[in-house]
Design an enzyme around this catalytic site. Structure first.
Site, PDB file in Angstrom:
ATOM      1  N   HIS A   1       0.832  -1.144   0.052  1.00 60.15           N
ATOM      2  CA  HIS A   1      -0.100   0.058  -0.092  1.00 60.15           C
ATOM      3  C   HIS A   1       0.905   1.340  -0.056  1.00 60.15           C
ATOM      4  O   HIS A   1       0.327   2.382  -0.362  1.00 60.15           O
ATOM      5  CB  HIS A   1      -0.878  -0.044   1.321  1.00 60.15           C
ATOM      6  CG  HIS A   1      -2.274   0.800   1.151  1.00 60.15           C
ATOM      7  ND1 HIS A   1      -2.455   1.984   0.437  1.00 60.15           N
ATOM      8  CD2 HIS A   1      -3.557   0.245   1.481  1.00 60.15           C
ATOM      9  CE1 HIS A   1      -3.462   2.235   0.612  1.00 60.15           C
ATOM     10  NE2 HIS A   1      -4.233   1.339   1.121  1.00 60.15           N
TER      11      HIS A   1
ATOM     12  N   ASP B   1      -9.362  -5.783 -17.840  1.00 65.61           N
ATOM     13  CA  ASP B   1      -9.638  -6.627 -19.075  1.00 65.61           C
ATOM     14  C   ASP B   1      -8.228  -6.762 -19.668  1.00 65.61           C
ATOM     15  O   ASP B   1      -7.541  -5.816 -20.497  1.00 65.61           O
ATOM     16  CB  ASP B   1     -10.498  -5.871 -19.877  1.00 65.61           C
ATOM     17  CG  ASP B   1     -10.904  -6.591 -21.244  1.00 65.61           C
ATOM     18  OD1 ASP B   1      -9.936  -7.736 -21.441  1.00 65.61           O
ATOM     19  OD2 ASP B   1     -11.686  -6.261 -22.128  1.00 65.61           O
TER      20      ASP B   1
HETATM   21  C1  LIG Z   1      -2.162  -1.479  -2.715  1.00 63.52           C
HETATM   22  O1  LIG Z   1      -2.879  -2.496  -3.449  1.00 63.52           O
HETATM   23  C2  LIG Z   1      -4.135  -2.215  -3.477  1.00 63.52           C
HETATM   24  C3  LIG Z   1      -4.939  -1.337  -2.713  1.00 63.52           C
HETATM   25  C4  LIG Z   1      -6.418  -1.351  -2.725  1.00 63.52           C
HETATM   26  C5  LIG Z   1      -7.221  -0.465  -1.989  1.00 63.52           C
HETATM   27  C6  LIG Z   1      -6.688   0.445  -1.103  1.00 63.52           C
HETATM   28  C7  LIG Z   1      -7.595   1.347  -0.530  1.00 63.52           C
HETATM   29  O2  LIG Z   1      -8.756   0.918   0.302  1.00 63.52           O
HETATM   30  S1  LIG Z   1      -7.397   3.143  -0.305  1.00 63.52           S
HETATM   31  C8  LIG Z   1      -8.905   3.624  -0.233  1.00 63.52           C
HETATM   32  C9  LIG Z   1      -9.871   3.434  -1.285  1.00 63.52           C
HETATM   33  N1  LIG Z   1     -11.065   4.470  -0.862  1.00 63.52           N
HETATM   34  C10 LIG Z   1     -11.047   5.474  -1.370  1.00 63.52           C
HETATM   35  O3  LIG Z   1     -10.188   5.978  -1.819  1.00 63.52           O
HETATM   36  C11 LIG Z   1     -12.480   6.270  -1.002  1.00 63.52           C
HETATM   37  C12 LIG Z   1     -12.615   7.344  -2.090  1.00 63.52           C
HETATM   38  N2  LIG Z   1     -14.238   7.823  -1.782  1.00 63.52           N
HETATM   39  C13 LIG Z   1     -14.187   9.288  -1.284  1.00 63.52           C
HETATM   40  O4  LIG Z   1     -12.993   9.787  -0.878  1.00 63.52           O
HETATM   41  C14 LIG Z   1     -15.556   9.659  -1.179  1.00 63.52           C
HETATM   42  O5  LIG Z   1     -15.708  10.937  -1.399  1.00 63.52           O
HETATM   43  C15 LIG Z   1     -15.851   9.530   0.387  1.00 63.52           C
HETATM   44  C16 LIG Z   1     -14.946  10.173   1.626  1.00 63.52           C
HETATM   45  C17 LIG Z   1     -15.930   7.894   0.829  1.00 63.52           C
HETATM   46  C18 LIG Z   1     -17.213   9.993   0.629  1.00 63.52           C
HETATM   47  O6  LIG Z   1     -18.159   9.428  -0.301  1.00 63.52           O
HETATM   48  P1  LIG Z   1     -19.544  10.024  -0.611  1.00 63.52           P
HETATM   49  O7  LIG Z   1     -20.076  10.457   0.753  1.00 63.52           O
HETATM   50  O8  LIG Z   1     -20.270   9.135  -1.359  1.00 63.52           O
HETATM   51  O9  LIG Z   1     -19.462  11.705  -1.133  1.00 63.52           O
HETATM   52  P2  LIG Z   1     -18.965  11.838  -2.822  1.00 63.52           P
HETATM   53  O10 LIG Z   1     -17.720  10.643  -3.391  1.00 63.52           O
HETATM   54  O11 LIG Z   1     -18.579  13.172  -2.800  1.00 63.52           O
HETATM   55  O12 LIG Z   1     -20.184  11.373  -3.713  1.00 63.52           O
HETATM   56  C19 LIG Z   1     -21.197  12.024  -3.574  1.00 63.52           C
HETATM   57  C20 LIG Z   1     -22.336  11.627  -4.637  1.00 63.52           C
HETATM   58  O13 LIG Z   1     -21.665  11.882  -5.777  1.00 63.52           O
HETATM   59  C21 LIG Z   1     -22.117  10.515  -6.801  1.00 63.52           C
HETATM   60  N3  LIG Z   1     -20.643  10.023  -7.025  1.00 63.52           N
HETATM   61  C22 LIG Z   1     -19.460  10.519  -6.663  1.00 63.52           C
HETATM   62  N4  LIG Z   1     -18.519   9.616  -7.194  1.00 63.52           N
HETATM   63  C23 LIG Z   1     -19.285   8.698  -8.067  1.00 63.52           C
HETATM   64  C24 LIG Z   1     -18.833   7.416  -8.689  1.00 63.52           C
HETATM   65  N5  LIG Z   1     -17.392   7.081  -8.933  1.00 63.52           N
HETATM   66  N6  LIG Z   1     -19.596   6.826  -9.140  1.00 63.52           N
HETATM   67  C25 LIG Z   1     -20.845   7.108  -9.131  1.00 63.52           C
HETATM   68  N7  LIG Z   1     -21.435   8.095  -8.314  1.00 63.52           N
HETATM   69  C26 LIG Z   1     -20.553   8.789  -7.841  1.00 63.52           C
HETATM   70  C27 LIG Z   1     -22.903   9.787  -6.164  1.00 63.52           C
HETATM   71  O14 LIG Z   1     -24.317  10.162  -6.516  1.00 63.52           O
HETATM   72  C28 LIG Z   1     -22.939  10.296  -4.745  1.00 63.52           C
HETATM   73  O15 LIG Z   1     -23.938  10.352  -3.774  1.00 63.52           O
HETATM   74  P3  LIG Z   1     -24.699   8.939  -3.448  1.00 63.52           P
HETATM   75  O16 LIG Z   1     -25.781   9.284  -2.386  1.00 63.52           O
HETATM   76  O17 LIG Z   1     -25.367   8.642  -4.818  1.00 63.52           O
HETATM   77  O18 LIG Z   1     -23.814   8.031  -2.806  1.00 63.52           O
HETATM   78  C29 LIG Z   1      -7.156  -2.200  -3.617  1.00 63.52           C
HETATM   79  C30 LIG Z   1      -6.319  -2.893  -4.354  1.00 63.52           C
HETATM   80  C31 LIG Z   1      -5.148  -2.862  -4.427  1.00 63.52           C
HETATM   81  O19 LIG Z   1      -4.174  -3.807  -5.337  1.00 63.52           O
END
Ligand SMILES: COc1cc(/C=C/C(=O)SCCNC(=O)CCNC(=O)[C@H](O)C(C)(C)COP(=O)(O)OP(=O)(O)OC[C@H]2O[C@@H](n3cnc4c(N)ncnc43)[C@H](O)[C@@H]2OP(=O)(O)O)ccc1O
Length: 462
Positions: free
Chosen positions: A183, A409
């Site tokens: 990581h 893919d």
């Molecule tokens: C080393 O090898 C690896 C590593 C890994 C894995 C490592 C990890 O785990 S690192 C951590 C991974 N996670 C993240 O990076 C989290 C990313 N997400 C965020 O930062 C988010 O902003 C949040 C802080 C979690 C908050 O999320 P949320 O409350 O949903 O707020 P917003 O993101 O602003 O979204 C609001 C709203 O927007 C729409 N939306 C936004 N983005 C998307 C999207 N991509 N798709 C669809 N919709 C999106 C959505 O409508 C949201 O509202 P909802 O109410 O509908 O949810 C692994 C493997 C390895 O080999």
């Protein structure tokens, strides 16, 4: 019937004996590990800088991607090993630090020695069909561990390469790619950009859609460091509820709870109910996202299920992608960790005696706290203290639900299944995308047996 498989002190729950059978059936014969070096000359002889955000989470993440046999070729994925190996050599030209080895810098931080020696690659053959692997939504380390290569006898991460890859061919013609990646090299988004770049290279692309941006010095600490936030993520909260005894006395069970879009809407409706002025306007504008509602629900339910004492302070930690929150935003393709841990702290009594909007509101406030100032402060906190986040009395939610696993893919279509091999710590809960168009969320967690039953009952109410 539920069968339990004891593995490394954990117990994995298995419906109908499926996973026990999978673990038993999955015999894998590995070939000799080889080093895959970049296909062209890359910089060597220097140290590659890793930022303070990379230092925080230097753990190996193991994932598996499974590919069904292609019907057209009569179930023959014979050249998958060669295709993936050759494409790895090519993509490592762009991602050359992955071909180096971890070391400690003069500042006593993790860095990469640019040796160019290569990533470790292993070809393997399974004695069964891919269908026997089972369901990756409930990872089974006993079985899936066979599909990922770990360096034998390595005692610490300095003795492990930044990445290993294993390609396992199944009797049916399908294959699995098992990755073990540190990581400290990238976060989830960066890891997916790497895997998807590797995949498009395997499909014949010459240019990468998202070339990596390698320079991590953008995230250097300020001199002197400026700590302008409280940073409870590092706080050691005493376990006044003695959950340690519960974990010591009972088996740890893993279960996965699926929230389809309808159920997610019900979770959000629950969080919004009672969010009005009499509850201190828990949610800004009376609104919340799916993530905020679901995280609040899970935090509350786990607190209740573990029977925490009302005065027990409990911490929620989760990663926020900071790429667009930095000022200026991080460049497209930023290779390293662009995530920052944020936190919310509340007593069990506060969480459980308030409506669900309270927990969701605390999650929302934690998301909103993450500004450029907060993230720079977190970077500087590590510079000044070298502290790592504490998991004492903590729930750490890791959101993989928007990671592009389906983009991997390599020429055989999207993976039929993909996911983690295990959860790294008992405090970690994973949100995984699931189902049609990946619109459902699987919540995967481990709890002592009695707490898991209580958690299950709470989930059944929704
Ligand atoms: C080393 O090898 C690896 C590593 C890994 C894995 C490592 C990890 O785990 S690192 C951590 C991974 N996670 C993240 O990076 C989290 C990313 N997400 C965020 O930062 C988010 O902003 C949040 C802080 C979690 C908050 O999320 P949320 O409350 O949903 O707020 P917003 O993101 O602003 O979204 C609001 C709203 O927007 C729409 N939306 C936004 N983005 C998307 C999207 N991509 N798709 C669809 N919709 C999106 C959505 O409508 C949201 O509202 P909802 O109410 O509908 O949810 C692994 C493997 C390895 O080999």
């Amino acid at each position: 019937m539920v069968v339990e498989v004891r593995e490394n002190g954990a117990v994995v729950e298995v419906a109908d004996g499926g996973k026990a059978a999978a673990a038993a059936k999955l015999t894998v014969k590995r070939g000799e590990p080889e080093l895959v070096a970049p296909a062209e000359a890359t910089p060597t002889g220097e140290k590659y800088y890793l930022s303070n955000l990379d230092q925080n989470i230097a753990v190996i993440v193991q994932t598996v991607y499974c590919y069904k046999p292609p019907a057209a070729s009569g179930g023959d994925n014979g050249d998958a090993v060669a295709v993936l190996r050759d494409a790895l050599a090519k993509v490592l030209v762009h991602y050359h630090p992955l071909a180096g080895r971890l070391t400690i810098s003069a500042e006593m931080k993790l860095a990469v020695e640019l040796t160019g020696e290569g990533a470790v690659f292993v070809a393997a053959d399974a004695g069964c069909d891919l269908a026997d692997v089972g369901d990756l939504t409930k990872p089974d380390p006993a079985a899936l561990g066979h599909l990922v290569y770990s360096i034998p006898g390595a005692k610490n991460i300095l003795e492990m390469p930044p990445m290993t890859a294993q390609v396992t061919r199944f009797k049916c013609g399908g294959f699995a790619l098992g990755l073990a990646m540190n990581h400290c090299m990238f976060d989830g988004l960066g890891a997916m950009e790497f895997v998807n770049s590797w995949a498009e290279t395997a499909r014949g692309a010459v240019e990468l859609t998202v070339p990596p941006f390698l320079d991590r010095t953008l995230l250097r600490a300020r001199d002197p460091p400026v700590i302008s936030f409280e940073h409870h993520e590092f706080e050691e909260i005493p376990d006044v509820s003695d959950t340690a005894a519960l974990y010591a006395d009972q088996d740890l069970l893993y279960r996965s709870f699926c929230f389809d879009p309808d159920r997610l809407e019900r979770v959000r409706a629950l969080a919004l109910a009672g969010a009005g002025a009499e509850n201190g306007d828990d949610l800004v504008g009376g609104r919340c996202t799916t993530f905020e509602a679901l995280s609040g629900l899970v935090w509350r339910a786990r607190t209740r299920a573990l029977g925490l004492a009302p005065e027990q302070r409990t911490k929620l930690l989760f990663a926020v992608d900071g790429r667009r929150r930095f000022e200026p935003p991080l460049p497209r393709g930023y290779f390293g960790n662009g995530i920052v841990l944020t936190n919310a702290v509340a007593t069990a009594g506060e969480l459980l005696s308030s409506p669900p909007s309270r927990a969701a509101g605390l999650v929302q406030a934690a998301v909103r706290m993450v500004t450029d100032g907060y993230m720079r402060s977190a970077v500087d906190y590590f510079e000044a203290t070298r502290a790592r986040p504490s998991l004492a009395s903590t729930l750490l939610i890791t959101t993989w639900s928007r990671l592009a696993f389906h983009g991997a893919d390599f020429g055989w279509g999207a993976p039929a299944m993909s996911g983690p091999v295990t959860l790294p710590e008992k405090e970690v809960i994973l949100f995984l995308a699931h189902g049609e168009e990946r619109k459902s969320i699987n919540v995967l967690l481990g709890l002592p047996a009695s707490a898991m039953d209580a958690f299950q009952e709470l989930m059944d109410e929704i």
